[in-house]
Structure formats: structure tokens, C-alpha cells
Design an enzyme around this catalytic site. Structure first.
Site, PDB file in Angstrom:
ATOM      1  N   ASP A 137      22.872 -20.983 -25.484  1.00 11.45           N
ATOM      2  CA  ASP A 137      22.068 -19.609 -26.853  1.00 11.45           C
ATOM      3  C   ASP A 137      20.648 -19.686 -26.816  1.00 11.45           C
ATOM      4  O   ASP A 137      21.245 -21.087 -26.936  1.00 11.45           O
ATOM      5  CB  ASP A 137      23.442 -19.239 -27.429  1.00 11.45           C
TER       6      ASP A 137
HETATM    7  C1  BGC Z   1      22.492 -14.131 -29.486  1.00 12.71           C
HETATM    8  C2  BGC Z   1      22.798 -14.069 -27.480  1.00 12.71           C
HETATM    9  C3  BGC Z   1      21.703 -12.970 -27.224  1.00 12.71           C
HETATM   10  C4  BGC Z   1      20.527 -13.942 -27.946  1.00 12.71           C
HETATM   11  C5  BGC Z   1      19.458 -13.756 -26.237  1.00 12.71           C
HETATM   12  C6  BGC Z   1      20.682 -14.776 -29.183  1.00 12.71           C
HETATM   13  O1  BGC Z   1      20.481 -14.850 -30.475  1.00 12.71           O
HETATM   14  O2  BGC Z   1      23.384 -14.762 -30.209  1.00 12.71           O
HETATM   15  O3  BGC Z   1      24.290 -13.269 -27.717  1.00 12.71           O
HETATM   16  O4  BGC Z   1      22.731 -13.541 -25.350  1.00 12.71           O
HETATM   17  O5  BGC Z   1      20.194 -14.380 -28.725  1.00 12.71           O
HETATM   18  O6  BGC Z   1      19.079 -12.799 -26.728  1.00 12.71           O
END
Ligand code: BGC
Length: 752
Positions: free
Chosen positions: A281
């Protein structure tokens, strides 16, 4: 590119899929064998920019990085011409011509925003949810997006957690069906189709179990709960062919998910056979330093890669340290090659080597009719009718005047909910607008009373009360603005925010029936105002076409069919509250509970039944899992179970007759629950094992049949998946609160 042009010829030349796959795999391996260390590390990097900057000009530095082969994938580039340009650079100007993945969080629709995922779970309609993902895939592909950070399949038992909005709810069975449906929708029938988008199942794993519902928080979870509750939807997504998986921010029992070898390698790959890649993530690799798990960025990179994480999102520990780590022998070449292979395999399976570019003529930015149609259908089917006193709903089209009150009656941006980066308020149709269209503006009097959902000002109350004075019914559109749920938006008090409750009470005092329509990203505690309302329709954040969907339901053009994908708390202090809980040795006895105020002064310590409940909140939820009213009533016949004693390899058939005993055509969602009476590990008081929706006319009956295999009854006992011989209770019911009327026994080899 040179290398891959040859491949097209071979694949198209009629080789069987299997042979082509073996050939393709070999070509991926050959390519990896020809790459330099720097090129390999480049493939592991996911670069880009924040969601707000997705239409800003591409900095030269990024284009140069692509040209240098130091980027494998990009995030948040929503300019089709720039996507084309960057892809051309990758394909035509780098030594191996490896195409880029372009990722984006398209979570519940692109421009045609569908209801939030939790709402979609309330449809209990996997086929429709699949259609929603398919529509979004086609819309995203027009921008050149070939990878989405969806579906989010985290099980969530805590509505304080803002990300419950993005989840599939609390149940592993329902969640698994939906997870598979979304993967099928995103990836299409053929991965190589020009409209297929690689899914990224997230967040692996147990992110929904964060302590206290506070985002990013610690997770402590026994393996039995991890396996039985949190992992099944991920497994279903992997079995449906999901090409990628995202590791979660949280730690689990002391190990951050992004370096959790047992999860990323042991379970995901060795047990489930996952062949795609795992992406971190956002910054979750370097955040392992804050977790207190990694000494520095170099260690974080080594720990993550060695655990089975293949691509790093945004932070640059891989990019900055893998060369040195390799030189020092802290990561093996085999591990690195494996990560590159997995990423290239996904690009290859997606057909990007043959067709890296957008379809010519695909219309980015358009609001497609098909996407709108599905979004509207999802909005209709996800709304849950929680209360309907005296059958005040549906409102007769003969109604005189309707007062429309509340901060969300005409809030085009808010109705889209969280994670709707590409939703446009100007495309939204609000409930107010739709009601005016349906009834005629002269029969609708609008006075919001509150400027936004958190407002505590009572300035608008007088006008709202005046509007009600001339009305036959009040429609109060309340709930939460979009910003109050989603990532990092946890709440400790989950009642209607601001002065909404106060206003509802004032409106109720007029005696005019108040119909509450809630637009929100989570279940809200409604206890204090429930009795003030005549009806409650829970619409969640329904998306672009909230207006027509809700108004059709209120006017009876459509019939409510949504069912709760979560158990509804009566108060925050009761959380976590979920239907598939374990029993205690002292289960609550509702007949022996007394209200806090009725406890006699000086009561003897053991006089209050000594069972597991709250003195001030009892034990029951506000609404059970699976609950939802319709505009009709249904009766369930006797349960038939065949056979009543089952041996290995046999199937148990459970059936009943469901009859629409009311006076309106409506859809009933029948639910099959099972309870395993005794286990060497204690078992939940019930578990969902099947469901089906039936649309029946008044008087019409349907025979409902479910088949259960022993596999369906298996659970993880701490060591393995087992179905233990013994007795099972079973029932086909309209929600999780009704008794399980039948029994059957699994005899095992030697009886039980
Ligand atoms: C989130 C994810 C997301 C990623 C990209 C993160 O902060 O937890 O769910 O896909 O950002 O935007």
C-alpha cells in the site's frame, strides 16, 4: 517491443491456451534473464502522484524515469494523451519495450458513480455487482487505466472504521461471493480483451480488524479468526483469477502485513497458488520503520522483498536500496527475479505486450448510458428499508405536498461518497431534483434546515418547520457527508452528526410523519431518533443517480430489496457486534434482562441474571444482519432436509417454500444459515451458507432449495480445515435473527 512482436505471431497461430501459456511463461523467464539489475528493480517501482494531481501536467522527471526503465507502473495519471505518451516511451524507447501498468482507485464507478461498496454488498446480488465492475472497467480503460486498486474485500465488524464504506461487510460468505464477482467484472471474460482491467485485491490482510475501528491501527488476531473470517474473500478473489494483491497498512500479531512472509508467501502463494504480484500500500514499506519493525529503509526493502512483496507503491526503498542490498547479499537474486517475473507475468496475461495502448476512439470522460443504468440499478437494490410504521411508504402519488428537509437532500457531491475521485457533482441527480420532476415542483417545499451534515446551527430550523406546516409528509435526507467516511475517517460517535437529531425531533413534534432517508458511508446509530420517524430508508452513499433511485423507491415505482451486510449497533459501546459470534458459557437471556433504570436500589449482586449482556444496552442489535423490509410480507413454509444423516461425499439438500403473502410484488432475499453444534474449537452461533433473491407477485410461491456439501461446513481448527462429525442446526430465514428450525447430522466414518 522487438521481442514481443514475435510473440503475437505465435499466440495467434492457433496454439492451445495451455501451450500458449507455457510458451508465454517461458518468454517471460527469457526476458527476465536478459534484464540488467537496474531494469529489474525498475519493474518493482510504482510511481506517480497523489489523487488530487491526477490531471496535472506530467513532470519531465517522471517521463525520464520511464525512459530510463526505472518505473514498472504508474498511479493517478488521468490524462489519456499522457498515458499514451508514457506508454509509447516505455514500449518504444526502453531496451526491452516492457509496457507500463497504469493504476487508479476506481472503487465504485468512474464518472458514473455507483453506490459505495458496502451499499453494493447490501444488494446481495453478485451478478449486478459484477455488472457494476464491468461498467467501471470499460470506463477506466478509455483513460488507459489497465489496473484498478479494487476490489477491497476487507471484512469489517466495526462501523467506527471509516473504511467500512469500502468493504463488503461483516460476512465471509457474502464477502467471498462479491469478491469473486468484482474480480470477474473488472477482468472480463478474457484477460486480453481490450476492456479488461487487472484487479488488485486489497488489503491483505485483516485490515478491517484494526483495534477500536481506528484506521491503520494494530491488529491482534488468532489464526482461527484470520482464516475463518478475514481470509475467505481474498481466497475467493484469487480463485476468480485476480492478477494482483495489495498488502495492508496494519501489523498482524506484531508483523506488518507488507513484510508478513507467512501471509504473502506461505498462505497466498504456497497454499492458494497465487501467481500474480503483490504491491504494497502507499508507503507501507517505509512505514515499517514507524511500526518499529524495520531499522531503516534498506532493511524495510529487504524485509518486504524477502517476505514476498513484489512492487512498492510510492515510497522508494526498493529503488534506493536494492542495488546495495544485492551487492551485500542481503537479498537474493532468485527473490528479485521472482518478483520481476510475477509482474511481467501479469503484464503478459493482460495482453499488454501485444496491445499496450488504448483502443483508438475510446471516449475518455464520457458518461456512458450502460454505466448509468447499472449505477442506478445498484442504487435501487442497495437501499435498505429499516422501518415502515403503518406502511407510510410507499408515498402515494396522490400525496398533496411534501416537505423536503435535511442537509443531504440536494448535495450532489456528498451523495457520491468516499473514493469517488472521478465522480462529478455536475453529473449527479439529487433526491430533491428527482422529487420535483416526479411530483411537480409545486408539490415540493424545500427547506434544508441544516447547511451540512455536521452543522450545529439552528438558524434554518424555523424555515424547515414552516415548510412542514403545509405538508402531508416530511422527507428528511440526513446522514453523513462523503468526507466523514473512507480512509483515515474513523469516528468514535457514529450517531447522525451535527444538529440532525435535534431537528428530526422538532419535525416529529409537528405530528406530520417524518420519513428519514439516510445517506451515509457506514451504519449510524439511530437509537435516539428511531421512534421519532415513521419510516427509515437507508440509502448509504448511492452515487450519481441517488435521486431517481431513492425517489422511485419512496414513490413505490421500485420496491426496496436491500438487506444489511452488517449487524446494526444500538450503541457504540456494543461494538463489535456481529451475527456470527461465539456463544459464551452464559448466553444472555432476554426475558431476564431488566432496564438499567428498573434495577431495584440496593439490588443483590447476583440478582441480575449473571449473563453476558450490557446492563444499559442489553444484547440485541438494533437490526440483525440480513435484515431489510419490503413493501410486502413473506411467509416461510416448513423446512425439508434430505438426508438427515449424511456421510462423507454426500450432499444435504435443504428446502422450503417462500410465499409472498402481502399485496405488492417484492423481492425476498432468503438466507441459509447453519450452526455446527459442537467443535474441537467452538463454533459461531450461526454462519451464512447460502442466499438467493426471489421476486414474487402477491400470492406467488417459490420452492427454495440449497445444497450443502461437507466442504461447505468446513472450518479452520487451528491446524487444518475440517468438517467434524456431529450435529448441525440449519434454517432458511429472512435474516440472521430467526431460529434455525432443522437439524441434520454428519456421521463421519464411525458415527459420532
Ligand atoms: C489506500 C489504498 C489505495 C492507495 C492508492 C492508500 O492510501 O489504502 O486503498 O489503493 O492508497 O491510492
Amino acid at each position: 517491443m522487438r521481442f514481443w512482436i514475435g510473440v503475437v505471431g505465435i499466440i495467434v497461430s492457433g496454439a492451445t491456451v495451455g501451450v500458449a501459456d507455457v510458451g508465454s511463461e517461458q518468454r517471460v523467464l527469457d526476458l527476465v534473464g536478459r534484464m540488467t539489475l537496474a531494469e529489474k528493480i525498475g519493474q518493482l517501482n510504482l510511481r506517480g502522484r497523489g489523487s488530487t494531481g491526477s490531471t496535472a501536467e506530467i513532470p519531465d522527471e517522471l517521463a525520464e524515469a520511464v525512459r530510463a526503465g526505472s518505473v514498472g507502473a504508474l498511479i493517478n495519471i488521468m490524462l489519456p494523451e499522457e498515458v499514451d505518451r508514457l506508454q509509447r516511451i516505455a514500449v518504444e524507447e526502453t531496451s526491452h519495450g516492457i509496457p507500463l501498468l497504469f493504476g487508479r482507485d476506481v472503487i465504485h464507478g468512474l464518472h458514473a458513480v455507483a453506490p459505495i461498496p458496502l451499499a453494493q454488498a447490501a444488494t446481495w446480488n453478485p451478478a449486478l455487482v459484477e455488472a457494476g465492475a464491468r461498467a467501471a472497467a470499460v470506463d477506466a480503460r478509455a483513460y488507459g487505466i489497465n489496473w484498478t486498486f479494487a476490489p477491497m474485500v476487507d471484512i469489517a465488524r466495526d462501523p467506527r472504521w471509516g473504511r467500512i464504506a469500502e468493504s463488503v461487510g461483516e460476512d465471509p460468505f457474502l464477502g467471498s461471493r462479491l469478491a469473486a464477482a468484482m474480480v470477474r467484472g473488472w477482468q472480463g471474460r478474457s484477460l486480453r480483451g481490450p476492456m479488461s482491467v487487472a484487479a488488485c485485491v486489497k488489503h491483505f490482510a485483516a485490515y478491517g480488524a484494526v483495534e477500536g475501528g481506528r484506521d491503520y491501527n494494530t491488529v491482534s488476531l488468532p489464526e482461527t479468526e484470520l482464516r475463518n473470517i478475514y481470509l475467505p474473500p481474498f481466497r475467493a478473489a484469487v480463485e476468480a483469477g485476480a492478477l494482483s494483491v495489495m498488502s495492508s497498512f496494519n501489523e498482524i500479531n506484531g508483523i506488518p502485513a507488507s513484510a508478513h512472509r507467512r501471509l504473502l508467501t506461505g498462505i497466498l502463494r504456497d497454499e492458494w497458488g497465487f501467481e500474480g504480484f503483490v504491491v504494497s500500500d502507499w508507503n507501507s514499506v517505509t512505514e515499517m520503520i514507524a511500526h518499529g519493525f524495520s531499522r531503516d529503509e534498506a532493511s524495510a526493502a529487504a524485509q518486504a522483498l524477502e517476505a514476498g512483496l513484489d512492487m512498492e507503491m510510492m515510497s522508494r526503498a526498493f529503488e534506493d536500496h536494492l542495488t546495495d542490498l544485492r551487492a551485500a547479499g542481503r537479498v537474493s537474486m532468485a527473490t528479485l527475479d521472482q518478483a520481476v517475473t510475477r509482474i511481467l507475468r501479469v503484464k503478459q496475461r493482460l495482453g499488454l505486450f501485444e496491445q499496450p495502448y488504448r483502443e483508438s476512439g475510446s471516449a475518455a470522460g464520457a458518461l456512458r448510458q450502460e454505466s448509468l443504468r447499472v449505477a442506478r440499478r445498484l442504487a435501487v437494490e442497495s437501499a435498505v428499508l429499516l422501518r415502515n410504521e403503518g406502511r407510510v411508504l410507499p408515498i402515494s402519488s396522490q400525496v398533496g405536498r411534501v416537505a423536503v428537509v435535511g442537509p443531504l437532500a440536494d448535495a450532489p457531491r456528498e451523495q457520491l461518497g468516499t473514493w469517488s475521485f472521478d465522480g462529478r457533482a455536475e453529473d449527479s441527480v439529487s433526491p430533491l431534483e428527482s422529487l420535483r420532476q416526479s411530483l411537480g415542483a409545486e408539490r415540493v417545499v424545500f427547506a434544508p434546515g441544516l447547511e451540512h451534515s455536521r452543522s450545529t446551527s439552528r438558524e434554518g430550523f424555523a424555515e424547515a418547520l414552516q415548510a412542514v406546516a403545509s405538508a402531508d409528509v416530511v422527507l428528511f435526507f440526513g446522514g453523513e457527508e462523503a468526507i466523514l467516511s473512507g480512509e483515515a475517517h474513523s469516528r468514535a460517535d457514529i450517531r447522525l452528526p451535527g444538529a440532525q437529531q435535534v431537528l428530526i425531533r422538532e419535525l416529529a413534534k409537528t405530528g406530520t410523519p417524518v420519513i428519514l432517508v439516510v445517506l451515509a458511508g457506514r451504519p449510524l446509530v439511530l437509537r435516539e431518533i428511531l421512534d421519532e420517524t415513521a419510516a427509515v430508508l437507508y440509502a448509504w452513499h448511492p452515487g450519481t443517480l441517488a435521486g431517481p433511485a431513492i425517489i422511485d423507491l419512496l414513490l413505490g415505482v421500485e420496491s426496496p430489496s436491500g438487506r444489511l451486510p452488517v449487524t446494526w449497533p444500538r450503541g457504540v459501546g456494543q461494538i463489535p457486534v456481529y451475527y456470527n459470534h461465539k456463544n459464551t458459557g452464559r448466553p444472555p437471556q432476554p426475558e431476564r434482562m431488566i432496564a438499567l433504570q428498573e434495577i431495584p436500589k440496593g439490588a443483590w449482586q447476583s440478582s441480575l441474571s449473571n449473563t453476558s449482556h450490557y446492563l444499559d444496552l442489553g444484547m440485541e442489535p438494533e437490526f440483525p444482519f440480513g435484515f431489510g423490509l419490503t413493501y410486502s410480507t413473506f411467509t416461510y413454509g416448513d423446512l425439508e432436509i434430505q438426508p438427515r444423516q449424511v456421510r462423507s461425499g454426500q450432499t444435504v439438500t435443504v428446502s422450503t417454500t417462500v410465499t409472498n403473502s402481502g399485496d405488492a410484488t417484492a423481492t425476498e432475499t432468503v438466507q441459509l444459515y447453519v450452526r455446527d453444534r459442537v467443535g474441537r474449537r467452538t463454533r459461531p452461533v450461526r454462519e451464512l451458507k447460502g442466499f438467493a433473491r426471489y421476486r414474487l407477485a402477491p400470492g406467488e410461491s417459490e420452492t427454495v432449495t440449497f445444497a450443502l456439501t461437507l466442504q461447505d461446513l468446513a472450518y479452520f481448527d487451528g491446524d487444518q480445515w475440517v468438517t467434524e462429525p456431529g450435529e448441525f442446526e440449519v434454517g432458511i430465514t429472512p435474516n440472521a435473527d430467526r431460529p434455525l428450525a432443522g437439524r441434520f447430522a454428519f456421521l463421519g466414518e464411525n458415527g459420532y
